[in-house]
Scaffold this motif. Structure first.
Motif, PDB file in Angstrom:
ATOM      1  N   THR A  49     127.668 131.854  81.893  1.00  0.00           N
ATOM      2  CA  THR A  49     128.815 130.998  81.764  1.00  0.00           C
ATOM      3  C   THR A  49     128.183 129.728  81.224  1.00  0.00           C
ATOM      4  OG1 THR A  49     129.750 131.934  83.751  1.00  0.00           O
ATOM      5  CG2 THR A  49     130.356 129.533  83.316  1.00  0.00           C
ATOM      6  N   LEU A  50     127.093 129.369  81.585  1.00  0.00           N
ATOM      7  CA  LEU A  50     126.533 127.907  80.882  1.00  0.00           C
ATOM      8  C   LEU A  50     126.617 127.981  79.480  1.00  0.00           C
ATOM      9  CD1 LEU A  50     125.117 125.225  81.016  1.00  0.00           C
ATOM     10  CD2 LEU A  50     122.895 126.384  81.336  1.00  0.00           C
ATOM     11  N   SER A  51     125.881 129.260  78.935  1.00  0.00           N
ATOM     12  CA  SER A  51     126.113 129.374  77.373  1.00  0.00           C
ATOM     13  C   SER A  51     127.489 129.125  76.809  1.00  0.00           C
ATOM     14  CB  SER A  51     125.344 130.560  76.941  1.00  0.00           C
ATOM     15  OG  SER A  51     126.096 131.921  77.346  1.00  0.00           O
ATOM     16  N   ALA A  52     128.426 129.981  77.546  1.00  0.00           N
ATOM     17  CA  ALA A  52     129.751 129.698  76.845  1.00  0.00           C
ATOM     18  C   ALA A  52     130.482 128.340  77.122  1.00  0.00           C
ATOM     19  CB  ALA A  52     130.598 130.892  77.818  1.00  0.00           C
ATOM     20  N   ILE A  53     129.910 127.559  78.044  1.00  0.00           N
ATOM     21  CA  ILE A  53     130.534 126.236  78.199  1.00  0.00           C
ATOM     22  C   ILE A  53     129.837 125.722  77.024  1.00  0.00           C
ATOM     23  CG2 ILE A  53     130.443 124.068  79.289  1.00  0.00           C
ATOM     24  CD1 ILE A  53     131.122 125.895  81.651  1.00  0.00           C
ATOM     25  N   THR A  54     128.310 125.614  76.607  1.00  0.00           N
ATOM     26  CA  THR A  54     127.485 125.124  75.556  1.00  0.00           C
ATOM     27  C   THR A  54     128.362 125.292  74.276  1.00  0.00           C
ATOM     28  OG1 THR A  54     125.593 125.371  76.850  1.00  0.00           O
ATOM     29  CG2 THR A  54     125.489 124.579  74.745  1.00  0.00           C
ATOM     30  N   ALA A  55     128.861 126.765  74.198  1.00  0.00           N
ATOM     31  CA  ALA A  55     129.126 127.154  72.860  1.00  0.00           C
ATOM     32  C   ALA A  55     130.628 126.282  72.485  1.00  0.00           C
ATOM     33  CB  ALA A  55     129.258 128.689  72.907  1.00  0.00           C
ATOM     34  N   GLY A  56     131.455 126.286  73.484  1.00  0.00           N
ATOM     35  CA  GLY A  56     132.687 125.400  73.511  1.00  0.00           C
ATOM     36  C   GLY A  56     132.474 123.995  73.183  1.00  0.00           C
ATOM     37  N   MET A  57     131.418 123.427  73.802  1.00  0.00           N
ATOM     38  CA  MET A  57     130.981 122.075  73.742  1.00  0.00           C
ATOM     39  C   MET A  57     130.677 121.847  72.300  1.00  0.00           C
ATOM     40  SD  MET A  57     128.008 120.043  75.851  1.00  0.00           S
ATOM     41  CE  MET A  57     128.697 120.205  77.523  1.00  0.00           C
ATOM     42  N   VAL A  58     130.012 122.401  71.597  1.00  0.00           N
ATOM     43  CA  VAL A  58     129.501 122.335  70.242  1.00  0.00           C
ATOM     44  C   VAL A  58     130.330 123.102  69.206  1.00  0.00           C
ATOM     45  CG1 VAL A  58     127.001 121.990  70.713  1.00  0.00           C
ATOM     46  CG2 VAL A  58     127.762 124.465  70.213  1.00  0.00           C
ATOM     47  N   GLN A  59     131.544 123.695  69.779  1.00  0.00           N
ATOM     48  CA  GLN A  59     132.455 124.386  68.749  1.00  0.00           C
ATOM     49  C   GLN A  59     131.598 125.405  68.175  1.00  0.00           C
ATOM     50  OE1 GLN A  59     135.424 121.919  67.078  1.00  0.00           O
ATOM     51  NE2 GLN A  59     136.171 121.143  69.043  1.00  0.00           N
ATOM     52  N   TRP A 100     137.420 121.028  78.096  1.00  0.00           N
ATOM     53  CA  TRP A 100     136.744 119.965  79.214  1.00  0.00           C
ATOM     54  C   TRP A 100     137.456 120.099  80.593  1.00  0.00           C
ATOM     55  CZ3 TRP A 100     138.315 115.500  81.488  1.00  0.00           C
ATOM     56  CH2 TRP A 100     137.362 114.883  82.403  1.00  0.00           C
ATOM     57  N   ILE A 101     138.796 119.997  80.594  1.00  0.00           N
ATOM     58  CA  ILE A 101     139.766 120.033  81.770  1.00  0.00           C
ATOM     59  C   ILE A 101     139.441 121.641  82.241  1.00  0.00           C
ATOM     60  CG2 ILE A 101     142.101 119.873  82.578  1.00  0.00           C
ATOM     61  CD1 ILE A 101     142.562 117.766  80.747  1.00  0.00           C
ATOM     62  N   LEU A 102     139.536 122.461  81.339  1.00  0.00           N
ATOM     63  CA  LEU A 102     139.589 123.935  82.006  1.00  0.00           C
ATOM     64  C   LEU A 102     138.108 124.309  82.167  1.00  0.00           C
ATOM     65  CD1 LEU A 102     141.884 125.805  79.369  1.00  0.00           C
ATOM     66  CD2 LEU A 102     142.387 125.188  81.674  1.00  0.00           C
ATOM     67  N   ASN A 103     137.284 123.649  81.767  1.00  0.00           N
ATOM     68  CA  ASN A 103     135.775 124.519  81.961  1.00  0.00           C
ATOM     69  C   ASN A 103     134.706 123.372  82.449  1.00  0.00           C
ATOM     70  OD1 ASN A 103     136.437 127.224  81.056  1.00  0.00           O
ATOM     71  ND2 ASN A 103     136.895 126.019  79.036  1.00  0.00           N
ATOM     72  N   GLY A 104     135.187 122.092  82.340  1.00  0.00           N
ATOM     73  CA  GLY A 104     134.094 121.205  82.588  1.00  0.00           C
ATOM     74  C   GLY A 104     134.234 120.896  83.976  1.00  0.00           C
ATOM     75  N   ILE A 141     131.197 138.941  80.660  1.00  0.00           N
ATOM     76  CA  ILE A 141     132.962 139.361  80.277  1.00  0.00           C
ATOM     77  C   ILE A 141     133.615 137.993  80.410  1.00  0.00           C
ATOM     78  CG2 ILE A 141     134.924 140.471  80.618  1.00  0.00           C
ATOM     79  CD1 ILE A 141     132.696 142.269  78.974  1.00  0.00           C
ATOM     80  N   VAL A 142     133.148 137.409  81.764  1.00  0.00           N
ATOM     81  CA  VAL A 142     133.679 136.035  81.849  1.00  0.00           C
ATOM     82  C   VAL A 142     133.275 134.824  80.898  1.00  0.00           C
ATOM     83  CG1 VAL A 142     133.717 134.170  83.514  1.00  0.00           C
ATOM     84  CG2 VAL A 142     133.538 136.482  84.489  1.00  0.00           C
ATOM     85  N   ALA A 143     132.230 134.998  80.364  1.00  0.00           N
ATOM     86  CA  ALA A 143     131.489 134.082  79.517  1.00  0.00           C
ATOM     87  C   ALA A 143     132.158 134.400  78.302  1.00  0.00           C
ATOM     88  CB  ALA A 143     130.145 134.404  79.326  1.00  0.00           C
ATOM     89  N   ALA A 144     132.466 135.803  77.592  1.00  0.00           N
ATOM     90  CA  ALA A 144     133.160 136.093  76.527  1.00  0.00           C
ATOM     91  C   ALA A 144     134.370 135.632  76.532  1.00  0.00           C
ATOM     92  CB  ALA A 144     132.817 137.607  76.282  1.00  0.00           C
ATOM     93  N   ARG A 145     135.189 135.587  77.679  1.00  0.00           N
ATOM     94  CA  ARG A 145     136.601 135.216  77.818  1.00  0.00           C
ATOM     95  C   ARG A 145     136.667 133.739  77.428  1.00  0.00           C
ATOM     96  NH1 ARG A 145     138.054 138.186  82.594  1.00  0.00           N
ATOM     97  NH2 ARG A 145     138.775 139.714  81.274  1.00  0.00           N
ATOM     98  N   LEU A 146     135.748 133.009  78.361  1.00  0.00           N
ATOM     99  CA  LEU A 146     136.001 131.419  78.018  1.00  0.00           C
ATOM    100  C   LEU A 146     135.485 131.205  76.745  1.00  0.00           C
ATOM    101  CD1 LEU A 146     133.753 129.615  80.770  1.00  0.00           C
ATOM    102  CD2 LEU A 146     134.011 128.624  78.413  1.00  0.00           C
ATOM    103  N   ALA A 147     134.481 131.742  76.159  1.00  0.00           N
ATOM    104  CA  ALA A 147     134.029 131.284  74.653  1.00  0.00           C
ATOM    105  C   ALA A 147     135.228 131.725  73.504  1.00  0.00           C
ATOM    106  CB  ALA A 147     132.627 132.002  74.327  1.00  0.00           C
ATOM    107  N   THR A 148     135.640 132.894  73.749  1.00  0.00           N
ATOM    108  CA  THR A 148     136.650 133.364  72.725  1.00  0.00           C
ATOM    109  C   THR A 148     137.753 132.408  72.820  1.00  0.00           C
ATOM    110  OG1 THR A 148     137.380 135.067  74.279  1.00  0.00           O
ATOM    111  CG2 THR A 148     135.894 135.684  72.291  1.00  0.00           C
ATOM    112  N   ALA A 149     138.239 131.920  74.149  1.00  0.00           N
ATOM    113  CA  ALA A 149     139.460 131.307  74.114  1.00  0.00           C
ATOM    114  C   ALA A 149     139.114 129.840  73.421  1.00  0.00           C
ATOM    115  CB  ALA A 149     139.717 130.948  75.572  1.00  0.00           C
ATOM    116  N   ALA A 150     137.826 129.176  73.429  1.00  0.00           N
ATOM    117  CA  ALA A 150     137.509 128.221  72.721  1.00  0.00           C
ATOM    118  C   ALA A 150     137.142 128.528  71.241  1.00  0.00           C
ATOM    119  CB  ALA A 150     136.219 127.521  73.283  1.00  0.00           C
ATOM    120  N   GLY A 151     137.515 129.786  70.701  1.00  0.00           N
ATOM    121  CA  GLY A 151     137.458 129.798  69.315  1.00  0.00           C
ATOM    122  C   GLY A 151     135.899 130.432  68.785  1.00  0.00           C
TER     123      GLY A 151
END
Ligand SMILES: N[C@@H](CCC(=O)OP(=O)(O)O)C(=O)O
Length: 501
Positions: A151-161, A330-334, A217-227
């Motif tokens: 999850t942390l890696s998916a949030i990091t990936a979203g943070m840096v697009q 950020w609202i959804l994941n932070g 899978i949770v991380a993939a869901r989060l990251a793919t939603a962030a593009g």
């Protein structure tokens, strides 16, 4: 030159030997080689490295990960500096500077701190430094934990697009069924829409780490939603990262079947390396483009055949075409939600039209949250004949005693119940089959206690009830992030595999 941002996550089982707890120097060295090559080719690279606790077990000559939280936190403190020392030694050999970033969920729940973390990462990219991220386990307790580094890696990936998130693990990819039980299990190369994936995520993580296939899978869901294109592949072959990027970028480019759109891409199909092109010439030869055009296909496998390129086994989750980014991400994941609000269909439709959330559309409240905290927003159906001024959603899991009727709303299943004609109708909803749909997350202007008093009212009535009106909205539009809601999903193949971390 096309510059990519690539996040590579390594679980504990890729960093230390599960039995001896010795660092897996061969894998770590290959990761360093891969990361440096990508960096030198002009891409931005972030490592998300687990392993602090695993490394500390060896340092303290302990056989097993302790269960007692303060001991785990102490081990994380011991192991983190040793882990960074290993990374520093290996990256130092090739003169590649690195930086340590330790995060807890609390750190990014504050918008300013989130932006600071984001700015620091971008500044490190500018300085050609490779950031190495881990959870700050010493400070993290359950409420402020990301929980696992997937999850942390998916949030990091979203943070840096990021363009790519690699979840490196101890299996090659996802299969259509558990390959340990079924020898005929087939690898799944591409998951076009993760919403369609019905996963058997029962496999546990390793003895040392916290993640497993479920968290991936949770991380993939989060990251793919962030593009972010998300890849699961084997960590023992880190060189595969460049090969898979090369392959995926080539297919992306070719599926457009347009030489112009390929011009800025920098890949040489088949040679396994990502190559920046100094002069932005087309990376694919005209004969390759012709080969794909004459094959008359745009499906990845057939394009691949037309080009005679292949990649190591992996599963690629394709990114959402309308990614959730910036403040919405950020609202959804932070932020961690502190309670729930239930809104009617009218309010749900208004949110879709980008309106704010007014008290009149709120039918219920759960939890005990304060002003400016995040909540989950669920859509439920207001039943015909119920009062528009304050039916309650009480959150019970079954209909209350008394007369009740049931409707299937398509949003959630709602019951109306009461002991007779004289009792006011009450709303209850069933948590299962189907559960009320979470449609958004919001930062609220009023506490749970306040919203309970103003739900169903017009905004002009707020001050009459509360004695003040901080805002006509329960949540301002800018503080509402809509979820990607699938109203009906086709069933899809399940898969199984036994990834550890
Ligand atoms: N932050 C912890 C690892 C947590 C975690 O998610 O581990 P893993 O499941 O191995 O990726 C550590 O450094 O030991």
């Amino acid at each position: 030159m096309k510059r990519l941002t690539i996040v590579i996550k390594l679980g504990t089982s890729s960093i230390v030997d599960e039995n001896t707890h010795e660092p897996l120097i061969e894998i770590l060295s290959s990761i360093v080689k891969t990361a440096c090559k990508l960096q030198k080719d002009g891409h931005h690279v972030v490592l998300v490295s687990s392993g602090a606790i695993g490394v500390a077990l060896q340092r303290m000559k302990l056989e097993k990960r302790p269960k007692h939280l303060p001991q785990v936190q102490a081990l994380a403190a011991i192991g983190q500096c040793r882990l960074m020392r290993i990374w520093e030694d290996l990256f130092g050999l090739v003169e590649q500077p690195i930086a340590q970033i330790l995060l807890t969920r609390n750190d990014i729940a504050d918008r300013t701190q989130y932006l600071n973390a984001q700015n620091t990462l971008h500044e490190l990219f500018n300085m050609r430094v490779i950031p190495i991220v881990n959870e700050n386990d010493t400070l993290s307790v359950a409420e402020i934990k990301f929980g696992d580094n997937d999850t942390l890696s998916a949030i990091t990936a979203g943070m840096v697009q990021a363009d790519y998130l690699f979840l490196m693990t101890d299996v090659d990819c996802l299969y259509d069924k558990n390959p340990r039980k079924y020898p005929d299990a087939k690898p799944i190369e591409v998951v076009e829409d993760i919403a369609d994936l019905e996963a058997d995520v029962s496999s546990a993580g390793s003895a040392l780490g916290t993640g497993g296939m479920g968290t991936k899978i949770v991380a993939a869901r989060l990251a793919t939603a962030a593009g972010v294109t998300t890849v699961i592949t084997r960590s023992s072959e880190p060189g595969n990262v460049a090969k898979i990027i090369n392959y995926a970028e080539t297919l992306k480019c070719q599926s457009r079947l347009n030489a112009d759109t390929c011009q800025s891409t920098t890949f040489e199909p088949g040679n396994g390396d990502v190559q920046p092109l100094a002069d932005s010439t087309a990376s694919l030869s005209s004969s390759q483009i012709l080969a794909v055009k004459s094959s008359g296909t745009s499906t990845p496998t057939l394009i691949n055949e037309a080009l005679h390129i292949s990649a190591p086994l992996h599963t690629r989750f394709l990114p959402d075409l309308h990614p959730i980014r910036d403040r919405n991400f950020w609202i959804l994941n932070g932020l961690s939600p502190h309670g729930s609000i239930f809104i009617d269909e009218g309010a749900s439709n208004a949110l879709e039209r980008k309106a704010g959330l007014l008290p009149v559309g709120i039918v219920g409240v759960e939890g005990n949250f304060a002003q400016q905290e995040a909540v989950r927003v669920y859509a439920v159906k207001r039943l015909p004949g119920s009062s528009s001024l304050g039916p309650t959603v009480d959150g019970t899991t079954s209909p209350r005693p008394g007369t009740h009727s049931r409707t299937n709303s398509g949003i959630g299943t709602a019951y109306v119940s009461g002991s007779g004609a004289d009792s006011p109708p009450r709303f209850a909803y069933e948590r299962h089959s189907p559960a009320p749909m979470e449609v958004a997350r919001a930062i609220v202007n009023y506490s749970a206690a306040e919203i309970k008093r103003i739900r169903g009212l017009r905004s002009t009535e707020i001050s009459g009830v509360l004695g003040y009106a901080d805002s006509e909205y329960v949540a301002l539009r800018e503080n509402i992030a809509l979820m990607k809601v699938e109203r009906s999903r086709p069933t899809t193949p399940s898969f199984g595999l036994g990834a550890e971390t």
